[in-house]
Design a protein around this motif. Structure first.
Motif, PDB file in Angstrom:
ATOM      1  N   GLY A  20      -4.044  -5.353 -14.312  1.00 30.28           N
ATOM      2  CA  GLY A  20      -3.358  -6.497 -14.692  1.00 30.28           C
ATOM      3  C   GLY A  20      -2.175  -6.408 -15.354  1.00 30.28           C
ATOM      4  O   GLY A  20      -1.436  -7.373 -15.649  1.00 30.28           O
ATOM      5  N   THR A  21      -2.134  -5.420 -16.263  1.00 31.26           N
ATOM      6  CA  THR A  21      -0.678  -5.381 -17.323  1.00 31.26           C
ATOM      7  C   THR A  21       0.290  -5.129 -16.577  1.00 31.26           C
ATOM      8  O   THR A  21       1.611  -5.230 -17.094  1.00 31.26           O
ATOM      9  CB  THR A  21      -1.180  -4.198 -18.456  1.00 31.26           C
ATOM     10  N   THR A  66       2.567  -2.959 -16.158  1.00 33.81           N
ATOM     11  CA  THR A  66       2.825  -1.366 -16.332  1.00 33.81           C
ATOM     12  C   THR A  66       1.617  -0.749 -17.006  1.00 33.81           C
ATOM     13  O   THR A  66       1.222  -1.295 -18.200  1.00 33.81           O
ATOM     14  CB  THR A  66       4.091  -1.642 -17.316  1.00 33.81           C
ATOM     15  N   SER A  86     -11.756 -11.884 -30.469  1.00 38.21           N
ATOM     16  CA  SER A  86     -10.390 -11.450 -30.464  1.00 38.21           C
ATOM     17  C   SER A  86     -10.221 -10.158 -29.239  1.00 38.21           C
ATOM     18  O   SER A  86     -11.585  -9.424 -29.262  1.00 38.21           O
ATOM     19  CB  SER A  86      -9.740 -11.070 -31.742  1.00 38.21           C
ATOM     20  N   PHE A  87      -9.121  -9.837 -28.862  1.00 36.07           N
ATOM     21  CA  PHE A  87      -8.961  -8.821 -27.974  1.00 36.07           C
ATOM     22  C   PHE A  87      -7.685  -8.314 -28.231  1.00 36.07           C
ATOM     23  O   PHE A  87      -6.757  -8.993 -28.311  1.00 36.07           O
ATOM     24  CB  PHE A  87      -9.277  -9.365 -26.625  1.00 36.07           C
ATOM     25  N   SER A  88      -7.717  -6.992 -28.346  1.00 35.55           N
ATOM     26  CA  SER A  88      -6.304  -6.274 -28.497  1.00 35.55           C
ATOM     27  C   SER A  88      -6.051  -5.095 -27.722  1.00 35.55           C
ATOM     28  O   SER A  88      -7.149  -4.291 -27.493  1.00 35.55           O
ATOM     29  CB  SER A  88      -5.923  -6.020 -29.873  1.00 35.55           C
ATOM     30  N   THR A  89      -4.919  -4.863 -27.329  1.00 38.86           N
ATOM     31  CA  THR A  89      -4.660  -3.490 -26.651  1.00 38.86           C
ATOM     32  C   THR A  89      -3.474  -2.883 -27.556  1.00 38.86           C
ATOM     33  O   THR A  89      -2.694  -3.823 -27.971  1.00 38.86           O
ATOM     34  CB  THR A  89      -4.174  -3.499 -25.394  1.00 38.86           C
ATOM     35  N   GLN A  90      -3.637  -1.608 -28.059  1.00 34.15           N
ATOM     36  CA  GLN A  90      -2.661  -1.000 -28.757  1.00 34.15           C
ATOM     37  C   GLN A  90      -2.210   0.259 -28.074  1.00 34.15           C
ATOM     38  O   GLN A  90      -3.101   1.148 -27.600  1.00 34.15           O
ATOM     39  CB  GLN A  90      -3.174  -0.878 -30.134  1.00 34.15           C
ATOM     40  N   TYR A 114       6.302   7.709 -35.448  1.00 32.08           N
ATOM     41  CA  TYR A 114       5.271   7.269 -34.270  1.00 32.08           C
ATOM     42  C   TYR A 114       6.099   6.111 -33.771  1.00 32.08           C
ATOM     43  O   TYR A 114       7.122   5.583 -34.472  1.00 32.08           O
ATOM     44  CB  TYR A 114       4.270   7.152 -34.752  1.00 32.08           C
ATOM     45  N   ASP A 125       5.244   2.548 -31.216  1.00 34.05           N
ATOM     46  CA  ASP A 125       4.497   1.655 -30.304  1.00 34.05           C
ATOM     47  C   ASP A 125       5.227   1.549 -28.754  1.00 34.05           C
ATOM     48  O   ASP A 125       4.600   1.117 -27.875  1.00 34.05           O
ATOM     49  CB  ASP A 125       3.847   0.481 -30.535  1.00 34.05           C
ATOM     50  N   ARG A 184       8.132   2.634 -36.263  1.00 36.03           N
ATOM     51  CA  ARG A 184       8.267   1.023 -35.988  1.00 36.03           C
ATOM     52  C   ARG A 184       7.311   0.567 -35.140  1.00 36.03           C
ATOM     53  O   ARG A 184       6.569   1.419 -34.199  1.00 36.03           O
ATOM     54  CB  ARG A 184       9.952   1.295 -35.229  1.00 36.03           C
ATOM     55  N   GLU A 185       7.077  -0.512 -35.501  1.00 39.13           N
ATOM     56  CA  GLU A 185       6.166  -1.171 -34.727  1.00 39.13           C
ATOM     57  C   GLU A 185       6.207  -2.643 -34.436  1.00 39.13           C
ATOM     58  O   GLU A 185       6.871  -3.296 -35.002  1.00 39.13           O
ATOM     59  CB  GLU A 185       4.503  -1.275 -35.745  1.00 39.13           C
ATOM     60  N   THR A 186       5.590  -3.070 -33.234  1.00 44.07           N
ATOM     61  CA  THR A 186       5.586  -4.448 -32.811  1.00 44.07           C
ATOM     62  C   THR A 186       4.369  -4.855 -32.491  1.00 44.07           C
ATOM     63  O   THR A 186       3.412  -4.042 -31.850  1.00 44.07           O
ATOM     64  CB  THR A 186       6.737  -4.479 -31.351  1.00 44.07           C
ATOM     65  N   VAL A 187       4.060  -6.173 -32.629  1.00 45.29           N
ATOM     66  CA  VAL A 187       2.583  -6.567 -32.035  1.00 45.29           C
ATOM     67  C   VAL A 187       2.861  -8.028 -32.050  1.00 45.29           C
ATOM     68  O   VAL A 187       3.263  -8.624 -32.788  1.00 45.29           O
ATOM     69  CB  VAL A 187       1.401  -6.243 -33.140  1.00 45.29           C
ATOM     70  N   VAL A 241      -5.837 -12.911 -28.570  1.00 51.26           N
ATOM     71  CA  VAL A 241      -5.375 -11.593 -27.718  1.00 51.26           C
ATOM     72  C   VAL A 241      -4.234 -10.840 -28.321  1.00 51.26           C
ATOM     73  O   VAL A 241      -3.287 -11.523 -28.840  1.00 51.26           O
ATOM     74  CB  VAL A 241      -5.292 -11.608 -26.369  1.00 51.26           C
ATOM     75  N   SER A 242      -4.026  -9.554 -28.458  1.00 45.93           N
ATOM     76  CA  SER A 242      -2.773  -9.129 -28.953  1.00 45.93           C
ATOM     77  C   SER A 242      -2.456  -7.840 -28.275  1.00 45.93           C
ATOM     78  O   SER A 242      -3.137  -7.476 -27.780  1.00 45.93           O
ATOM     79  CB  SER A 242      -2.815  -8.924 -30.364  1.00 45.93           C
ATOM     80  N   GLY A 243      -1.247  -7.387 -28.133  1.00 48.50           N
ATOM     81  CA  GLY A 243      -0.796  -6.283 -27.497  1.00 48.50           C
ATOM     82  C   GLY A 243       0.528  -5.689 -28.279  1.00 48.50           C
ATOM     83  O   GLY A 243       1.408  -6.496 -29.033  1.00 48.50           O
ATOM     84  N   SER A 244       0.895  -4.582 -28.162  1.00 51.98           N
ATOM     85  CA  SER A 244       2.064  -3.904 -28.899  1.00 51.98           C
ATOM     86  C   SER A 244       3.210  -3.867 -27.921  1.00 51.98           C
ATOM     87  O   SER A 244       4.176  -3.436 -28.150  1.00 51.98           O
ATOM     88  CB  SER A 244       1.556  -2.541 -29.288  1.00 51.98           C
ATOM     89  N   ASP A 245       2.856  -4.248 -26.484  1.00 53.96           N
ATOM     90  CA  ASP A 245       4.148  -4.018 -25.565  1.00 53.96           C
ATOM     91  C   ASP A 245       4.545  -5.613 -25.230  1.00 53.96           C
ATOM     92  O   ASP A 245       3.808  -6.523 -24.786  1.00 53.96           O
ATOM     93  CB  ASP A 245       3.319  -3.522 -24.158  1.00 53.96           C
ATOM     94  N   SER A 301       7.015  -6.260 -23.065  1.00 48.42           N
ATOM     95  CA  SER A 301       7.734  -6.585 -21.886  1.00 48.42           C
ATOM     96  C   SER A 301       7.230  -7.524 -21.018  1.00 48.42           C
ATOM     97  O   SER A 301       6.203  -7.887 -21.384  1.00 48.42           O
ATOM     98  CB  SER A 301       7.670  -4.996 -20.932  1.00 48.42           C
ATOM     99  N   PRO A 336       6.100  -7.975 -18.128  1.00 44.40           N
ATOM    100  CA  PRO A 336       4.863  -8.032 -17.326  1.00 44.40           C
ATOM    101  C   PRO A 336       3.735  -7.862 -18.174  1.00 44.40           C
ATOM    102  O   PRO A 336       2.738  -8.415 -18.166  1.00 44.40           O
ATOM    103  CB  PRO A 336       5.014  -6.805 -16.429  1.00 44.40           C
ATOM    104  N   ALA A 383       0.562 -10.480 -18.608  1.00 44.70           N
ATOM    105  CA  ALA A 383      -0.605  -9.883 -18.647  1.00 44.70           C
ATOM    106  C   ALA A 383      -1.606 -10.473 -20.119  1.00 44.70           C
ATOM    107  O   ALA A 383      -2.753 -10.740 -19.859  1.00 44.70           O
ATOM    108  CB  ALA A 383      -0.703  -8.226 -18.848  1.00 44.70           C
TER     109      ALA A 383
END
Lengths: 498, 450
Positions: A21-22, A24, A74-78, A95, A97, B51-54, B68-72, B74, B76, B80
């Motif tokens: 579902g993401t 990408t 909580s729910f995270s994706t990295q 590095y 992300d 470099r980081e984004t969250v 909820v969290s994510g580093s992307d 974009s 889409p 999500a």
């Protein structure tokens, strides 16, 4: 290149389950990088350099219970990639992300910039077929842990709360945290190694607060490992953790102040193995020894412990918290004998420090995440069983301290001094376990303390799977283990003077 | 990125979440750049660039909530993220205390605390390397016994933190930081001791002179050589400023609203009571210009304020965010700490124990027989019970004079007795620390050693 695509396909499958579902998937991004991978390695890794590209995608779910309800979730994706270039003693690490091709190329250039040492360096050619990808399968993954249904996890925490409170009405609060992680890593090296690892990690921590007229005490217990949620529920370790935290908090309600001074200390089996981790484990990490900053530097082949002590670091035990199929540089993990019958045999190495010291890597190059450069770290560190009867060990201790469980510990590897704090301890009086004491901190000197081990029990236990080790700001999961042992004349830092 | 693009991310998340049925939504977006350079023995050891984004999204559905969290970030991926939040919030339990702050502070204004130095955006790696070299070289120059080193490290970078919620709050804070830290080893008679010194600033031009940092670190390591084990006894103890700062950390934990409502602090029910010596004054001040922990808004998006916590030994308040404040029936003290991946917790900004004008030498001269603790280690503090026992190293005091170094001992007491036992406060707080205290003289503690 063919080999990479085989790996890539597998990666894609897993990522799709993970990131459904993401839109990408990580792999569609990895795929961009797959066509660029050689270019990245070529850009970053000039001839004569070592290093790797490390891709990671981590999904973490955390649920916390308090007041008998799951209040926080909580729910995270990295995801991200780290590119490292190692030239001699120098490391360049970049590095991001954002794993787009442009960004990674930028990172590769940044990492290489450190290798500018005047001479003209040639880009490397990578031959993917040159290395086999074969390693252990210590924790096969059916489905990522966070994918297990939420209802079952909430039910587990609620049950833990019920069990802990049922132990005794003096248990006035229970806090329980369940963390479920799935980490996918892919490591590509200029020597053609290309490896992936799917790493589940389940961790439970239960804290109980007990209260009576005299005051309030807290205690914690927990456990877990690289196992599925179903098998964790099935093995009922959570049940033990709930009861254990409650029991320990109750014991401490009745405890008196710990003694202060030097005395014989008997350490119980299992988690007290944290002594080994602090007293000698960190001091044997290759980076400190190469730099000569560890109290154990230059002491290979010398006696550093009593002959009763044989200590290993073993990253290959199935389903354990500290285990890995490969370390974070792609080296398969192994069982390394650190001390054999008291003689120092080996340090713990990543690739860089092994090379600089003329040793072989031991599969101990670990990192917290893609945002960190790897360094030598422990996996599961424990002392092998001896031949003494644990009960006899206590019986033959006229007076002293019996330490059954511990909180945290810390070491200054340069001076070798370590400290760790007992969370459950008892006085030993005339060879018998007596009154519980609280607030006992043990302090000693790593290179000396194991020389004073005068008995080693036959009851080796590994801990329940709750250890996290911090070094230079990086946390990694580890395991420890110990049979019952007696250490003569350790300093106990309580408040009660005899 | 600029405010327009950040706002488009936060707006998109909030709009989508509200559209999907959320009753409220909140976003914390953090982007950062960081460079670390390490030099050791006069050579470059490592360079790290990051470099980081969250993006963290907290959604509410009535009294249910989830983060909820994510580093992307974009489009889409943001969609999500909203999906993940909305599919999970259904299963979250009801919590009548959950929710955005009640106070109406909609808007975008944030005070400028002078936390951002554009020079640190473009600082050259070579420049950072030379700061690092210089600090280590100075340490080596102090004495031939400084003959090894764990290295010298310079870390710098910038952070953009953007907070927005469905009640028309949008706030943005840009900050920068540079740290220089050196760890030399003193070696004599086969014994090694290390120590360190540092400077940590918002502006490059405020950073302490690297040579001074190196020399201080070297002197600290040298004075530890030839240490002996302390004897078991009860004596007065001076916590040197850096060690004293750790006591403030313990106090901050004990007054956290979360520890209080969970009944897991020894300070439960102590508001208005005397919890320490009359000399003890502690405040949290998020509004210090260029302060190490300064922040114009907290993790709930509320504008921050100066907060006296202990006055003349009396406890005035607990530290709360919106949630723990509701649990305790009080207003938030605006101490929410928010990591994008988690719900808010309580945290401090610049926690200060008030200094005096007494030089630390005067505290030492008051001690007939005791110890000055220069380093503490281990985790022997229990803020639930107040029990205290930590590993220590320091310098023995005899007849008002520092004498020989001591190590391999613990100092033990309880937090209530330690705070009540403060009989002297010096003038030497390190301003670069978020927890900052001058040296403290405690009337008596138990030393366990030989």
């Amino acid at each position: 290149m063919n080999r990479f695509h085989v790996v890539g396909d597998r990666q894609e499958m897993i990522m799709e389950t993970l990131m459904q579902g993401t839109g990408t998937t990580l792999l569609s991004r990895f795929d961009v990088s797959s066509s660029h991978l050689e270019r990245l390695l070529g850009t970053a890794l000039v001839a004569g350099a070592d290093g790797e590209i490390y891709f990671e995608s981590t999904t973490t779910e955390t649920l916390s219970l308090e007041d008998s309800e799951v209040k926080r979730s909580s729910f995270s994706t990295q995801q991200g990639a780290g590119i490292r270039v190692v030239v001699g003693e120098k490391t360049g690490y970049a590095y991001s992300d954002d794993v787009s091709a442009d960004r990674l190329l930028e990172a590769a250039k940044a990492a290489r910039s450190i290798a500018r040492s005047g001479k003209e360096l040639q880009p490397v050619n990578v031959n993917w077929a040159s290395k086999n990808q074969h390693h252990h399968s210590l924790y096969p993954v059916d489905a990522p842990l966070p994918a297990a249904p939420l209802a079952g996890k909430i039910e587990l925490l609620t049950e833990i709360d019920r069990i802990a409170r049922a132990v005794d009405p003096r248990i006035v609060n229970v806090m329980a945290t369940l963390s479920l992680e799935h980490r996918s890593v892919l490591i590509a090296r200029p020597d053609g190694l290309l490896v992936t690892d799917e790493r589940p990690l389940l961790h439970l921590r239960v804290v109980c607060i007990a209260e009576n007229k005299a005051g309030r005490q807290s205690a914690s217990a927990g456990g877990g490992g690289r196992i599925s949620f179903e098998s964790y529920v099935g093995n009922r370790q959570w049940w033990r953790a709930a009861r254990e935290a409650a029991r320990q908090a109750l014991v401490n309600l009745d405890a008196k102040d710990a003694p202060a001074g030097t005395m014989d200390v008997v350490l119980g089996p299992g988690w007290p193995g944290i002594l080994l981790h602090e007293a000698i484990g960190h001091g044997l990490e290759g980076d400190f020894n190469r730099k000569g900053t560890s109290a154990f530097a230059g002491r290979l082949g010398q006696r550093v412990a009593s002959e009763l002590c044989t200590i290993v670091d073993d990253g290959t035990i199935a389903f354990r918290r500290g285990s890995l199929n490969v370390d974070d540089e792609g080296t398969p993990t192994q069982r390394t004998v650190l001390i054999e019958n008291g003689i120092l045999q080996s340090y713990l190495h990543d690739r860089q420090n092994a090379r600089l010291m003329g040793h072989l890597p031991t599969g101990n190059g670990r990192r917290q995440s893609f945002a960190h450069s790897p360094m030598p770290r422990m996996t599961n560190t424990f002392m092998l069983a001896g031949s003494d009867d644990p009960e006899e060990i206590v019986k033959k201790t006229r007076s002293g301290l019996y330490a059954k469980s511990f909180g945290g510990g810390q070491v200054d590897i340069t001076s070798g001094r370590f400290v760790f704090t007992a969370s459950e301890a008892y006085l030993i009086e005339d060879g018998r376990i007596g009154a519980p004491v609280r607030g006992a901190t043990l302090i000693g000197n790593g290179p000396e303390v194991l020389m004073r081990v005068s008995a080693v029990g036959c009851d080796l236990q590994l801990d329940e799977g709750m250890g996290t080790c911090g070094k230079s700001g990086q946390s990694v999961p580890v395991g420890v283990g110990l049979p019952t042992i007696r250490v003569e004349q350790l300093t106990v830092g309580g408040t009660a003077l005899s | 990125m600029d405010d327009n693009s950040w706002q488009s991310v936060t707006d998109s998340l909030i709009k989508q979440a509200m559209h999907a049925g959320a009753t409220d939504a909140e976003v914390l977006l953090r982007t950062s750049t960081r460079t670390e350079v390490v030099t050791r023995m006069g050579e470059t050891d490592g360079v790290l660039q990051a470099r980081e984004t969250v993006a963290g999204l907290r959604v509410f559905s009535g009294t249910r909530s989830v983060v909820v969290s994510g580093s992307d970030i974009s489009e889409p991926a943001l969609a999500a993220l909203v999906d993940a939040a909305m599919s999970r919030v259904r299963f979250a339990p009801e919590d009548p205390f959950a929710g955005l702050p009640d106070v109406d502070e909609s808007g975008t204004s944030t005070p400028d605390l002078d936390l951002y130095d554009p020079q640190l955006e473009s600082l050259d790696i070579e420049q950072a390397l030379s700061l690092s070299y210089e600090a280590e070289r100075a340490a080596f120059g102090v004495d031939p016994r400084i003959s090894n080193s764990e290295g010298s490290e310079c870390v710098y970078g910038c952070v953009d933190e953007v907070f927005s919620n469905s009640r028309n709050v949008y706030r943005h804070c840009r900050s920068s930081r540079i740290d220089l830290h050196v760890v030399p080893l003193a070696i004599a008679n086969g014994v090694m001791e290390r120590d360190s010194w540092f400077s940590s600033k918002r502006y490059l031009s405020d950073l302490a002179d690297p040579a001074t940092i190196g020399e201080l670190a070297a002197h600290r390591a040298l004075r530890r050589l030839s240490a002996v084990q302390a004897l078991t006894c009860k004596v007065p103890v001076i916590f040197e400023a850096r060690a004293a700062a750790s006591l403030l950390g313990d106090l901050a934990t004990a007054v956290s609203g979360y520890q209080i409502y969970k009944k897991s602090s020894y300070l439960c029910g102590k508001i208005g009571e005397v919890i320490g010596s009359a000399l003890l004054n502690v405040e949290d001040n998020p509004l210090v210009p260029r302060g190490p922990g300064s922040r114009p808004f907290d993790g709930d998006g509320l504008l921050t304020r100066r907060l006296p916590i202990v006055e003349n030994g009396r406890l005035l308040t607990y530290l709360t965010d919106t949630y723990s404040g509701r649990r305790l029936g009080v207003e938030s003290t605006r101490n929410a700490n928010r990591n994008p991946a988690d719900a808010p917790m309580v945290g401090v900004s610049n926690l200060r124990l008030r200094s005096t004008d007494v030089p630390v030498g005067d505290l030492i001269s008051e001690v007939k027989n005791g110890v000055m603790v220069t380093e503490l280690f281990g985790f022997g503090v229990n803020t639930t019970t107040g029990s205290y026992s930590r590993g220590a190293a320091g310098i023995w005091i005899e007849n008002g004079r520092l004498t020989y170094p001591v190590h391999e001992f613990t100092i033990a007491s309880t937090l209530p007795l330690i705070f009540a036992g403060i009989v002297g406060i010096a003038d030497d707080a390190h301003p670069d620390m978020r927890f900052s205290s001058p040296s403290l003289l405690i009337s008596e503690m138990t030393i366990a050693g030989k």
